[in-house]
Design a protein around this motif. Structure first.
Motif, PDB file in Angstrom:
ATOM      1  N   LEU A   1       0.818  -1.203   0.000  1.00 36.55           N
ATOM      2  CA  LEU A   1       0.000   0.000   0.000  1.00 36.55           C
ATOM      3  C   LEU A   1       0.854   1.255   0.000  1.00 36.55           C
ATOM      4  CD1 LEU A   1      -2.900  -0.814   2.485  1.00 36.55           C
ATOM      5  CD2 LEU A   1      -2.896  -0.910   0.001  1.00 36.55           C
ATOM      6  N   VAL A   2       1.854   1.296   0.865  1.00 32.87           N
ATOM      7  CA  VAL A   2       2.687   2.496   0.949  1.00 32.87           C
ATOM      8  C   VAL A   2       4.013   2.144   1.614  1.00 32.87           C
ATOM      9  CG1 VAL A   2       1.749   3.165   3.202  1.00 32.87           C
ATOM     10  CG2 VAL A   2       2.716   4.916   1.697  1.00 32.87           C
ATOM     11  N   ARG A   3       5.062   2.814   1.195  1.00 31.40           N
ATOM     12  CA  ARG A   3       6.369   2.614   1.828  1.00 31.40           C
ATOM     13  C   ARG A   3       6.558   3.688   2.882  1.00 31.40           C
ATOM     14  NH1 ARG A   3      10.836  -0.157   1.294  1.00 31.40           N
ATOM     15  NH2 ARG A   3      10.035  -1.237  -0.533  1.00 31.40           N
ATOM     16  N   LEU A   4       7.000   3.274   4.063  1.00 24.66           N
ATOM     17  CA  LEU A   4       7.222   4.196   5.162  1.00 24.66           C
ATOM     18  C   LEU A   4       8.713   4.465   5.321  1.00 24.66           C
ATOM     19  CD1 LEU A   4       4.621   2.784   7.714  1.00 24.66           C
ATOM     20  CD2 LEU A   4       4.346   4.587   6.016  1.00 24.66           C
ATOM     21  N   PRO A   5       9.065   5.566   5.966  1.00 26.70           N
ATOM     22  CA  PRO A   5      10.476   5.980   6.018  1.00 26.70           C
ATOM     23  C   PRO A   5      11.346   5.195   6.977  1.00 26.70           C
ATOM     24  CG  PRO A   5       9.105   7.520   7.217  1.00 26.70           C
ATOM     25  CD  PRO A   5       8.155   6.584   6.514  1.00 26.70           C
ATOM     26  N   ALA A   6      10.775   4.321   7.785  1.00 26.12           N
ATOM     27  CA  ALA A   6      11.567   3.547   8.748  1.00 26.12           C
ATOM     28  C   ALA A   6      10.817   2.277   9.093  1.00 26.12           C
ATOM     29  CB  ALA A   6      11.834   4.389  10.004  1.00 26.12           C
TER      30      ALA A   6
ATOM     31  N   HIS B   1     -11.964   3.010  13.039  1.00 28.03           N
ATOM     32  CA  HIS B   1     -13.069   2.808  12.105  1.00 28.03           C
ATOM     33  C   HIS B   1     -12.694   3.256  10.702  1.00 28.03           C
ATOM     34  CE1 HIS B   1     -16.968   2.691  10.323  1.00 28.03           C
ATOM     35  NE2 HIS B   1     -17.175   3.991  10.379  1.00 28.03           N
ATOM     36  N   LYS B   2     -12.145   4.471  10.579  1.00 27.57           N
ATOM     37  CA  LYS B   2     -11.781   4.988   9.260  1.00 27.57           C
ATOM     38  C   LYS B   2     -10.383   5.598   9.267  1.00 27.57           C
ATOM     39  CE  LYS B   2     -16.505   5.962   7.700  1.00 27.57           C
ATOM     40  NZ  LYS B   2     -17.449   7.005   7.215  1.00 27.57           N
ATOM     41  N   HIS B   3      -9.559   5.193  10.214  1.00 26.40           N
ATOM     42  CA  HIS B   3      -8.194   5.695  10.237  1.00 26.40           C
ATOM     43  C   HIS B   3      -7.255   4.609  10.747  1.00 26.40           C
ATOM     44  CE1 HIS B   3      -8.911   6.147  14.560  1.00 26.40           C
ATOM     45  NE2 HIS B   3      -7.651   6.464  14.736  1.00 26.40           N
ATOM     46  N   ALA B   4      -5.981   4.818  10.524  1.00 28.08           N
ATOM     47  CA  ALA B   4      -4.967   3.872  10.976  1.00 28.08           C
ATOM     48  C   ALA B   4      -3.752   4.645  11.451  1.00 28.08           C
ATOM     49  CB  ALA B   4      -4.590   2.913   9.851  1.00 28.08           C
TER      50      ALA B   4
ATOM     51  N   TRP C   1      -3.124   8.039   9.057  1.00 27.23           N
ATOM     52  CA  TRP C   1      -3.755   8.307   7.768  1.00 27.23           C
ATOM     53  C   TRP C   1      -5.206   7.861   7.822  1.00 27.23           C
ATOM     54  CZ3 TRP C   1      -0.220   4.579   8.830  1.00 27.23           C
ATOM     55  CH2 TRP C   1      -0.546   3.241   8.546  1.00 27.23           C
ATOM     56  N   GLY C   2      -5.981   8.365   6.856  1.00 26.11           N
ATOM     57  CA  GLY C   2      -7.409   8.057   6.826  1.00 26.11           C
ATOM     58  C   GLY C   2      -8.239   9.276   7.162  1.00 26.11           C
ATOM     59  N   SER C   3      -9.384   9.062   7.770  1.00 28.41           N
ATOM     60  CA  SER C   3     -10.287  10.158   8.117  1.00 28.41           C
ATOM     61  C   SER C   3      -9.744  10.958   9.292  1.00 28.41           C
ATOM     62  CB  SER C   3     -11.667   9.606   8.471  1.00 28.41           C
ATOM     63  OG  SER C   3     -12.501  10.643   8.958  1.00 28.41           O
ATOM     64  N   ASN C   4      -9.930  12.277   9.210  1.00 33.94           N
ATOM     65  CA  ASN C   4      -9.539  13.171  10.306  1.00 33.94           C
ATOM     66  C   ASN C   4     -10.717  14.026  10.753  1.00 33.94           C
ATOM     67  OD1 ASN C   4      -7.435  14.237  12.051  1.00 33.94           O
ATOM     68  ND2 ASN C   4      -7.579  16.127  10.865  1.00 33.94           N
ATOM     69  N   ARG C   5     -11.927  13.577  10.479  1.00 38.05           N
ATOM     70  CA  ARG C   5     -13.103  14.399  10.777  1.00 38.05           C
ATOM     71  C   ARG C   5     -13.331  14.577  12.272  1.00 38.05           C
ATOM     72  NH1 ARG C   5     -15.487  15.595   6.140  1.00 38.05           N
ATOM     73  NH2 ARG C   5     -15.060  14.278   4.329  1.00 38.05           N
ATOM     74  N   GLN C   6     -12.722  13.705  13.077  1.00 40.12           N
ATOM     75  CA  GLN C   6     -12.794  13.857  14.531  1.00 40.12           C
ATOM     76  C   GLN C   6     -11.397  14.108  15.118  1.00 40.12           C
ATOM     77  OE1 GLN C   6     -15.616  13.867  16.387  1.00 40.12           O
ATOM     78  NE2 GLN C   6     -16.809  13.677  14.517  1.00 40.12           N
ATOM     79  N   ALA C   7     -10.484  14.593  14.289  1.00 42.45           N
ATOM     80  CA  ALA C   7      -9.106  14.881  14.696  1.00 42.45           C
ATOM     81  C   ALA C   7      -8.336  13.626  15.078  1.00 42.45           C
ATOM     82  CB  ALA C   7      -9.067  15.893  15.850  1.00 42.45           C
TER      83      ALA C   7
ATOM     84  N   ALA D   1      -6.550  12.093   5.114  1.00 38.42           N
ATOM     85  CA  ALA D   1      -5.202  11.978   4.559  1.00 38.42           C
ATOM     86  C   ALA D   1      -5.047  10.600   3.937  1.00 38.42           C
ATOM     87  CB  ALA D   1      -4.154  12.181   5.645  1.00 38.42           C
ATOM     88  N   PRO D   2      -5.027  10.502   2.612  1.00 44.02           N
ATOM     89  CA  PRO D   2      -4.872   9.204   1.959  1.00 44.02           C
ATOM     90  C   PRO D   2      -3.473   8.622   2.116  1.00 44.02           C
ATOM     91  CG  PRO D   2      -4.889  10.962   0.345  1.00 44.02           C
ATOM     92  CD  PRO D   2      -5.226  11.595   1.661  1.00 44.02           C
ATOM     93  N   GLU D   3      -2.493   9.472   2.431  1.00 46.63           N
ATOM     94  CA  GLU D   3      -1.123   9.027   2.643  1.00 46.63           C
ATOM     95  C   GLU D   3      -0.744   9.250   4.104  1.00 46.63           C
ATOM     96  OE1 GLU D   3       0.801   7.543   0.474  1.00 46.63           O
ATOM     97  OE2 GLU D   3      -0.614   7.707  -1.192  1.00 46.63           O
ATOM     98  N   PRO D   4       0.088   8.382   4.677  1.00 48.62           N
ATOM     99  CA  PRO D   4       0.525   8.565   6.066  1.00 48.62           C
ATOM    100  C   PRO D   4       1.179   9.926   6.271  1.00 48.62           C
ATOM    101  CG  PRO D   4       1.123   6.389   5.284  1.00 48.62           C
ATOM    102  CD  PRO D   4       0.653   7.148   4.088  1.00 48.62           C
ATOM    103  N   ARG D   5       0.854  10.555   7.396  1.00 47.91           N
ATOM    104  CA  ARG D   5       1.448  11.840   7.751  1.00 47.91           C
ATOM    105  C   ARG D   5       1.875  11.796   9.213  1.00 47.91           C
ATOM    106  NH1 ARG D   5      -1.969  16.446   6.414  1.00 47.91           N
ATOM    107  NH2 ARG D   5      -1.009  17.532   8.152  1.00 47.91           N
TER     108      ARG D   5
END
Length: 199
Positions: free
Chosen positions: A76-81, A90-93, A105-111, A123-127
Motif C-alpha cells: 500500500l505504501v512505503r514508510l520511512p523507517a 473505524h476509518k483511520h490507521a 492516515w485516513g479520516s480526520n473528521r474527529q481529529a 489523509a490518503p497518505e501517512p502523515r
C-alpha cells in the motif's frame, strides 16, 4: 477478518482488509492481504479442515482455510523507517516507527490524525503527528480516537465525546493531549495499550 454468515457458506470474498507490518532492513511497508473475490469455501470444505459435520452450524461459520497461493499481497505504501506497531480505527490507521515517531492516515473528521480537522479532513497518505515530540512505542486506535504510549507518558487525540482522551468531554481533542491520571504518571509501567469503541 470478516466471515460471511448466512446461506451456509463462509466466503473468502467477504474478508476485510488486514494491515500488516512488513519487516525490512532499511524501510517498512504496510501491505494489504486480500484473497481473490472468486475464492469461496463451502461448508464441506470447512468440515474437511475442521472436522465439523458439513451440515452443522459450526461448518457454516467456521474460519475457512484458503491456500496460501490464493492470497494476493499488495504493497500500500512505503514508510520511512521500520514499523514497530500498527493499529486501526473505524476509518483511520496509525503506525509507530521504530524510531518512536507516529504516522496516521485516513479520516480526520474527529481529529483522529492528531491535527485540526478543519484544515485536514482526511489523509490518503501517512502523515507524521508533528505535534507529538516524545518518542512512543505503542499505539491503539478506538472508533475515532488514537492513543499512544512511550517512556515519557501516554497521549490521546481524536473524538472526546465520551472523555476517551482522558479529559473533560468535548467534541474533538487535538493536538495530542497527555493523560495525567495518577496511575499513568510512571509510563514505564504501561505494558499494553488497547482502545474500545469510545473508551
Amino acid at each position: 477478518l470478516s466471515l460471511a454468515k448466512g446461506e451456509g457458506r463462509p466466503a473468502a470474498a467477504c474478508w476485510r482488509r488486514v494491515l500488516l507490518a512488513e519487516p525490512s532492513d532499511d524501510a517498512a511497508a504496510i501491505v494489504e492481504l486480500t484473497p481473490p473475490s472468486d475464492v469461496a469455501v463451502s461448508p464441506a470444505d470447512v468440515a474437511a479442515t475442521t472436522g465439523a459435520e458439513a451440515s452443522s452450524p459450526a461448518a457454516s461459520v467456521a474460519k475457512p482455510i484458503v491456500p496460501a497461493e490464493a492470497s494476493v499481497c499488495r504493497r500500500l505504501v512505503r514508510l520511512p523507517a521500520p514499523v514497530a506497531a500498527v493499529a486501526c480505527g473505524h476509518k483511520h490507521a496509525a503506525a509507530v516507527l521504530q524510531d518512536g515517531r507516529v504516522l496516521c492516515w485516513g479520516s480526520n473528521r474527529q481529529a483522529q490524525l492528531g491535527t485540526d480537522p478543519s484544515a485536514v479532513a482526511e489523509a490518503p497518505e501517512p502523515r507524521f503527528v508533528e505535534s507529538l515530540t516524545c518518542p512512543v512505542s505503542r499505539v491503539a486506535c478506538g472508533w475515532n480516537h488514537t492513543v499512544v504510549a512511550g517512556r515519557d507518558g501516554v497521549w490521546a487525540w481524536g473524538s472526546n465525546r465520551f472523555a476517551q482522551c482522558g479529559r473533560a468531554p468535548s467534541g474533538s481533542c487535538w493536538p495530542p493531549s497527555p493523560i495525567t491520571a495518577a496511575d499513568l504518571l510512571d509510563a514505564a509501567l504501561v505494558e499494553e495499550l488497547h482502545c474500545g469503541w469510545n473508551h
